[in-house]
Design an enzyme around this catalytic site. Structure first.
Site, PDB file in Angstrom:
ATOM      1  N   MET A  75       0.848  -1.189   0.000  1.00 50.44           N
ATOM      2  CA  MET A  75       0.000   0.000   0.000  1.00 50.44           C
ATOM      3  C   MET A  75       0.883   1.239   0.000  1.00 50.44           C
ATOM      4  O   MET A  75       1.800   1.359   0.821  1.00 50.44           O
ATOM      5  CB  MET A  75      -0.917  -0.050   1.223  1.00 50.44           C
ATOM      6  CG  MET A  75      -1.838  -1.265   1.165  1.00 50.44           C
ATOM      7  SD  MET A  75      -2.796  -1.498   2.665  1.00 50.44           S
ATOM      8  CE  MET A  75      -4.137  -0.380   2.416  1.00 50.44           C
ATOM      9  N   CYS A 108      -5.844   1.062  -8.609  1.00 48.19           N
ATOM     10  CA  CYS A 108      -5.701   2.363  -7.953  1.00 48.19           C
ATOM     11  C   CYS A 108      -6.644   3.387  -8.588  1.00 48.19           C
ATOM     12  O   CYS A 108      -6.631   3.596  -9.793  1.00 48.19           O
ATOM     13  CB  CYS A 108      -4.265   2.854  -8.043  1.00 48.19           C
ATOM     14  SG  CYS A 108      -4.065   4.427  -7.203  1.00 48.19           S
ATOM     15  N   LYS A 168      -3.930  -7.172  -9.279  1.00 48.14           N
ATOM     16  CA  LYS A 168      -4.868  -6.700  -8.242  1.00 48.14           C
ATOM     17  C   LYS A 168      -5.734  -5.623  -8.868  1.00 48.14           C
ATOM     18  O   LYS A 168      -5.232  -4.660  -9.447  1.00 48.14           O
ATOM     19  CB  LYS A 168      -4.109  -6.149  -7.047  1.00 48.14           C
ATOM     20  CG  LYS A 168      -4.986  -5.286  -6.157  1.00 48.14           C
ATOM     21  CD  LYS A 168      -4.843  -5.637  -4.693  1.00 48.14           C
ATOM     22  CE  LYS A 168      -5.817  -4.861  -3.838  1.00 48.14           C
ATOM     23  NZ  LYS A 168      -5.603  -3.418  -3.829  1.00 48.14           N
ATOM     24  N   ASN A 182     -10.885  -8.817  -1.369  1.00 48.09           N
ATOM     25  CA  ASN A 182     -10.309  -7.734  -0.575  1.00 48.09           C
ATOM     26  C   ASN A 182     -11.348  -6.636  -0.304  1.00 48.09           C
ATOM     27  O   ASN A 182     -12.145  -6.310  -1.168  1.00 48.09           O
ATOM     28  CB  ASN A 182      -9.097  -7.157  -1.350  1.00 48.09           C
ATOM     29  CG  ASN A 182      -8.593  -5.842  -0.797  1.00 48.09           C
ATOM     30  OD1 ASN A 182      -8.601  -4.831  -1.485  1.00 48.09           O
ATOM     31  ND2 ASN A 182      -8.147  -5.840   0.443  1.00 48.09           N
ATOM     32  N   GLY A 183     -11.306  -6.141   0.920  1.00 48.86           N
ATOM     33  CA  GLY A 183     -12.148  -5.006   1.278  1.00 48.86           C
ATOM     34  C   GLY A 183     -12.831  -5.175   2.607  1.00 48.86           C
ATOM     35  O   GLY A 183     -13.637  -6.079   2.799  1.00 48.86           O
ATOM     36  N   ASP A 184     -12.463  -4.319   3.581  1.00 50.34           N
ATOM     37  CA  ASP A 184     -13.123  -4.219   4.887  1.00 50.34           C
ATOM     38  C   ASP A 184     -12.946  -5.461   5.774  1.00 50.34           C
ATOM     39  O   ASP A 184     -13.795  -5.722   6.634  1.00 50.34           O
ATOM     40  CB  ASP A 184     -14.632  -3.931   4.734  1.00 50.34           C
ATOM     41  CG  ASP A 184     -14.929  -2.782   3.783  1.00 50.34           C
ATOM     42  OD1 ASP A 184     -14.059  -1.919   3.646  1.00 50.34           O
ATOM     43  OD2 ASP A 184     -16.022  -2.760   3.190  1.00 50.34           O
ATOM     44  N   GLY A 216      -5.827  -5.015   4.305  1.00 57.98           N
ATOM     45  CA  GLY A 216      -5.147  -3.733   4.153  1.00 57.98           C
ATOM     46  C   GLY A 216      -5.203  -2.882   5.393  1.00 57.98           C
ATOM     47  O   GLY A 216      -4.415  -3.053   6.333  1.00 57.98           O
ATOM     48  N   ARG A 217      -6.196  -1.986   5.446  1.00 58.54           N
ATOM     49  CA  ARG A 217      -6.199  -0.917   6.458  1.00 58.54           C
ATOM     50  C   ARG A 217      -6.245  -1.417   7.890  1.00 58.54           C
ATOM     51  O   ARG A 217      -5.723  -0.756   8.784  1.00 58.54           O
ATOM     52  CB  ARG A 217      -7.375   0.033   6.192  1.00 58.54           C
ATOM     53  CG  ARG A 217      -7.157   0.891   4.948  1.00 58.54           C
ATOM     54  CD  ARG A 217      -8.416   1.579   4.517  1.00 58.54           C
ATOM     55  NE  ARG A 217      -9.423   0.609   4.060  1.00 58.54           N
ATOM     56  CZ  ARG A 217     -10.632   0.929   3.649  1.00 58.54           C
ATOM     57  NH1 ARG A 217     -11.001   2.187   3.654  1.00 58.54           N
ATOM     58  NH2 ARG A 217     -11.475  -0.004   3.246  1.00 58.54           N
TER      59      ARG A 217
HETATM   60  C1  FMN Z   1      -3.193   4.575   2.039  1.00 65.34           C
HETATM   61  C2  FMN Z   1      -3.563   3.498   1.052  1.00 65.34           C
HETATM   62  C3  FMN Z   1      -2.651   3.113   0.102  1.00 65.34           C
HETATM   63  C4  FMN Z   1      -2.957   2.093  -0.799  1.00 65.34           C
HETATM   64  N1  FMN Z   1      -2.024   1.712  -1.721  1.00 65.34           N
HETATM   65  C5  FMN Z   1      -2.270   0.658  -2.523  1.00 65.34           C
HETATM   66  C6  FMN Z   1      -1.278   0.160  -3.404  1.00 65.34           C
HETATM   67  O1  FMN Z   1      -0.152   0.699  -3.500  1.00 65.34           O
HETATM   68  N2  FMN Z   1      -1.578  -0.921  -4.144  1.00 65.34           N
HETATM   69  C7  FMN Z   1      -2.804  -1.543  -4.067  1.00 65.34           C
HETATM   70  O2  FMN Z   1      -3.026  -2.555  -4.744  1.00 65.34           O
HETATM   71  N3  FMN Z   1      -3.763  -1.096  -3.262  1.00 65.34           N
HETATM   72  C8  FMN Z   1      -3.517  -0.014  -2.497  1.00 65.34           C
HETATM   73  N4  FMN Z   1      -4.498   0.420  -1.643  1.00 65.34           N
HETATM   74  C9  FMN Z   1      -5.785  -0.292  -1.590  1.00 65.34           C
HETATM   75  C10 FMN Z   1      -5.722  -1.430  -0.575  1.00 65.34           C
HETATM   76  O3  FMN Z   1      -4.745  -2.370  -0.970  1.00 65.34           O
HETATM   77  C11 FMN Z   1      -7.057  -2.171  -0.439  1.00 65.34           C
HETATM   78  O4  FMN Z   1      -7.433  -2.633  -1.706  1.00 65.34           O
HETATM   79  C12 FMN Z   1      -8.155  -1.290   0.118  1.00 65.34           C
HETATM   80  O5  FMN Z   1      -7.693  -0.482   1.177  1.00 65.34           O
HETATM   81  C13 FMN Z   1      -9.327  -2.144   0.608  1.00 65.34           C
HETATM   82  O6  FMN Z   1      -8.911  -3.143   1.517  1.00 65.34           O
HETATM   83  P1  FMN Z   1      -8.975  -2.935   3.123  1.00 65.34           P
HETATM   84  O7  FMN Z   1     -10.399  -2.593   3.459  1.00 65.34           O
HETATM   85  O8  FMN Z   1      -8.533  -4.244   3.691  1.00 65.34           O
HETATM   86  O9  FMN Z   1      -8.063  -1.799   3.444  1.00 65.34           O
HETATM   87  C14 FMN Z   1      -4.231   1.462  -0.761  1.00 65.34           C
HETATM   88  C15 FMN Z   1      -5.158   1.867   0.205  1.00 65.34           C
HETATM   89  C16 FMN Z   1      -4.847   2.881   1.101  1.00 65.34           C
HETATM   90  C17 FMN Z   1      -5.867   3.291   2.121  1.00 65.34           C
END
Ligand code: FMN
Length: 336
Positions: A1, A85, A163, A225-227, A249-250
């Protein structure tokens, strides 16, 4: 990320949470092939982080090919192409999630990335790539020489994955993945939102499941992926929606323990982990020309987000510039 999963972050997450696989921040192939040697910082890792996947983005198929060769030489275990992205500076150039609207280009990018992996297996290196500068090629060779013996050989053909999101302005995941499947990526990871949604609303796991149904009959794996809250939640989701894996992710920000199986006790007080993270951040980057402590403050804010007086502690942490400063704040609030 982007701006988060750098070398110190991945090291800490792996050491305390042990996720099954980690990804680098996404890195521009145009940047790499236009000589931006500072981008090699994104590709720093150590052996504790394996398996580690390098994520790249861009629009120029030839640059994907050459960057793929370079990533093999650096010893990565996989290459992931970002087609998810939604950021304007990425999508407006046609990269990231904008590739959902140009499936032919998306497919060429996957094919060329795979070709770059084959080029490596057949003896090519970064130094033979016409768009990669000599400075970058030399640094890559230096890191290659320092790899363990098993990564010095060219026998391993590493997987190339994608992705992406479930659509551009409306969900159309099943149709979109049909295109990608034509070029057989090793994995398709789907974030359950469209580009238009950015990060709003909830991830649509039913839409992910519709795509998973299509992917199931192929050799490609599907990740959702997501939440996702933590590892247990990830296991539940993968069973419920019949998918091969989940990307978290987050919820890992400031908390590597999200990756631990339920019942496994954390090894260390989280603020000690934060301090170790800060020290590693400082050791890794302090000698760099454009060193800044600011990105580390963001992580510190995440580490304290669930304590009762988070706001006050965060205000103090946002004034820090060194590991010692951070330690003083933690001690002042009896966190260590
Ligand atoms: C600060 C930030 C940076 C991110 N950078 C990337 C990235 O470089 N590559 C990518 O595939 N997804 C990126 N994402 C998206 C996350 O990988 C993920 O798809 C998204 O946050 C949803 O998943 P989560 O709810 O588990 O966070 C980013 C998200 C955030 C919030």
């Amino acid at each position: 990320m982007d701006g988060v999963t750098d070398h110190p972050y991945r090291y800490i997450q792996k050491k305390y949470g042990n996720p099954d696989v980690v990804y680098t921040e996404f890195t521009s192939v145009e940047g790499v092939c236009h000589g931006a040697d500072r981008l090699l910082q994104d590709f720093l890792f150590d052996e504790t982080q394996r398996p580690i996947v390098a994520q790249i983005y861009g629009t120029t198929p030839q640059f994907f090919r050459e960057t793929a060769t370079l990533l093999c030489q650096l010893g990565f275990d996989g290459i992931d192409i970002n087609m998810g992205c939604p950021a304007k500076n990425v999508a407006h150039s046609g990269a990231g999630a904008a590739l959902i609207t140009t499936p032919d280009l998306a497919k060429t990018i996957v094919t060329q990335t795979k070709a770059g992996v084959t080029d490596w297996a057949e003896g090519k290196s970064a130094i033979n790539c016409s768009h990669i500068s000599e400075t970058i090629a030399k640094e890559v060779q230096k890191r290659h020489t320092a790899l363990p013996a098993e990564y010095q050989s060219r026998n391993q053909v590493i997987p190339v994955s994608v992705k992406t999101r479930i659509g551009y302005d409306k969900p159309m995941a099943a149709e979109w993945v049909q295109h990608l499947l034509e070029v057989e990526p090793a994995v398709i990871a789907l974030h359950g939102r469209t580009l238009k949604q950015q990060y709003s609303g909830l991830a649509d796991w039913d839409e992910i499941a519709r795509a998973a149904e299509v992917i199931k009959h192929t050799n490609t794996l599907v990740f959702g992926n997501g939440d996702t809250k933590n590892r247990n939640h990830a296991v539940e989701l993968s069973q419920k929606y019949n998918i091969d894996g989940v990307l978290i992710g987050r919820s890992s920000f400031g908390n590597p323990y999200v990756f631990l199986p339920e019942g496994e006790r954390p090894k260390k007080n989280i603020f000690q982990v934060a301090l170790e993270h800060t020290q590693l951040y400082q050791d890794t980057y302090a000698h760099h020309e454009r060193y800044s402590f600011l990105p580390m403050r963001k992580h510190l804010g995440w580490y304290v987000r669930s304590i009762p007086n988070a706001k006050e502690v965060r205000r103090q942490l946002f004034q820090t510039n060194t590991t010692d400063d951070v330690k003083h704040v933690f001690l002042a609030y009896n966190l260590l």
